[in-house]
Design an enzyme around this catalytic site. Structure first.
Site, PDB file in Angstrom:
ATOM      1  N   SER A 116       0.868  -1.176   0.000  1.00  0.00           N
ATOM      2  CA  SER A 116       0.000   0.000   0.000  1.00  0.00           C
ATOM      3  C   SER A 116       0.901   1.221   0.000  1.00  0.00           C
ATOM      4  O   SER A 116       2.088   1.134   0.355  1.00  0.00           O
ATOM      5  CB  SER A 116      -0.885  -0.010   1.253  1.00  0.00           C
ATOM      6  OG  SER A 116      -1.390   1.281   1.531  1.00  0.00           O
ATOM      7  N   TYR A 141      -2.271  -1.380  10.760  1.00  0.00           N
ATOM      8  CA  TYR A 141      -2.419  -1.664   9.326  1.00  0.00           C
ATOM      9  C   TYR A 141      -1.225  -1.124   8.536  1.00  0.00           C
ATOM     10  O   TYR A 141      -0.664  -1.827   7.683  1.00  0.00           O
ATOM     11  CB  TYR A 141      -3.713  -1.045   8.802  1.00  0.00           C
ATOM     12  CG  TYR A 141      -3.872  -1.178   7.309  1.00  0.00           C
ATOM     13  CD1 TYR A 141      -4.161  -2.411   6.734  1.00  0.00           C
ATOM     14  CD2 TYR A 141      -3.717  -0.084   6.462  1.00  0.00           C
ATOM     15  CE1 TYR A 141      -4.294  -2.546   5.358  1.00  0.00           C
ATOM     16  CE2 TYR A 141      -3.849  -0.205   5.094  1.00  0.00           C
ATOM     17  CZ  TYR A 141      -4.134  -1.440   4.550  1.00  0.00           C
ATOM     18  OH  TYR A 141      -4.253  -1.578   3.187  1.00  0.00           O
TER      19      TYR A 141
END
Length: 270
Positions: A116, A141
Site C-alpha cells: 500500500s 495496518y
C-alpha cells in the site's frame, strides 16, 4: 482474480470462508464461463492453516500475496502478534517459504506482494508486534503494509543471491474504492470514506498494478507497480520506495519472521 479468469488463466482462489469463496467463484464463472477456478481454504492469521495449504502440490507459476486485513479492534494470533501483522505479513511470509520449491519449477515464476502507499515511508517497530506498548488500528495496518514492502524487497535480494528463477515483484493499488474503506469507525472512518470518495478509483482499475506484476511480459524482479495518475489510467512501474532500501530493517524483519513462523527461509551466505 476476475481479470486473470478473463484471460483464461488457471486461478486458485485461496479463501478463508469457503461459502463466500464459492459465491465469488460462481459470480466470476457467470461472467467468464470458460475460466478455470479452483478453491483452497486458508486462514492467513492461523499458521497451521497456512502450513496445510503450503503442503499441497498446487502447480503454481505465480503466487499473489494479497491479504489485506484492515483496521480492526486488537486481536492477537497464536504467535502473540496483532492480527494485521499476522495475516498481512507472517501468513504471506510462511506461505511463500513453503511454496517456493513449487514455484521454482514454474514458467516465468513470480511472487507478487501487494503493499500500500502506506508502505512508502517509516520503519518497523519490531518491539511492539504484540501491542504491549499500545495499539492503534491505523498504525497496525500501516506497519503491516510496510512489512509487505520490506519483505518483497528482501525476497528479491535473497532470490537473486540464490540464483533462483523466481521474481519478487511489489504492487499497490493506490486508493481503490472497495468495501475496506467503509469498515473503519470514528474519525478514521470519516477520513477513509472521504479519501475513497474523492480519490478512489474503481476496484477493477485498482487491481491493474497487481495484474501487470503477475502477468506482464517485461516485468523484472525487484520492480514496483502502481496505478497511473488518473482514476482509469493503466498501471505503471514506479521507482523503488525509501522503505525498500532499508536493508537493516528488512533483514531484522526477516529474522523475526523466521523466529515467529519457525521457518528457515533463504538464508544469506555467511
Amino acid at each position: 482474480m476476475r481479470a486473470l479468469a478473463g484471460k483464461n488463466e488457471r486461478v486458485i482462489m485461496a479463501v478463508r470462508d469457503l461459502g463466500r469463496g464459492e459465491a465469488a467463484r460462481a459470480e466470476i464463472l457467470r461472467e467468464h464461463p470458460k475460466a478455470v477456478l479452483e478453491l483452497e481454504q486458508v486462514d492467513l492469521a492461523d499458521l497451521d492453516s497456512v502450513r496445510a495449504l503450503g503442503a499441497k502440490q498446487l502447480g503454481l507459476d505465480v503466487l499473489i500475496n494479497n491479504a489485506g486485513l484492515g483496521t480492526a479492534p486488537l486481536r492477537r494470533t497464536a504467535e502473540g502478534v496483532y492480527a494485521q501483522f499476522g495475516a498481512n505479513h507472517l501468513g504471506h511470509f510462511l506461505l511463500t517459504a513453503l511454496l517456493l520449491p513449487q514455484l521454482e519449477k514454474g514458467t516465468d515464476p513470480r511472487v507478487v506482494t501487494v503493499s500500500s502507499g502506506f508502505g512508502r515511508k517509516g520503519k518497523m517497530n519490531l518491539d511492539n508486534l504484540d501491542a504491549s506498548q499500545g495499539y492503534n488500528q491505523g498504525t497496525a495496518y500501516m506497519q503491516s503494509k510496510l512489512a509487505n514492502a520490506l519483505f518483497g524487497a528482501e525476497l528479491d535480494r535473497r532470490l537473486r543471491a540464490k540464483g533462483s528463477p523466481v521474481k519478487s515483484v511489489l504492487a499497490h493499488p493506490g486508493v481503490a474504492a472497495t468495501p475496506m474503506q467503509q469498515k473503519p469507525t470514528g474519525w478514521m472512518g470519516v477520513v477513509s470514506r472521504a479519501i475513497s470518495a474523492l480519490f478512489g478509483r474503481p476496484a477493477a482499475n485498482g487491481a491493474l498494478p497487481t495484474l501487470e506484476a503477475a502477468d506482464g511480459a517485461n516485468v523484472r524482479s525487484g520492480e514496483v507497480y502502481g496505478p497511473g495518475k488518473g482514476k482509469t489510467d493503466p498501471a505503471r512501474r514506479e521507482e523503488s520506495w525509501p522503505s525498500m532500501r532499508d536493508l537493516e530493517g528488512a533483514r531484522a524483519l526477516w529474522e523475526r519472521s523466521e523466529q515467529l513462523t519457525k521457518t528457515r527461509f533463504l538464508p544469506l551466505s555467511p
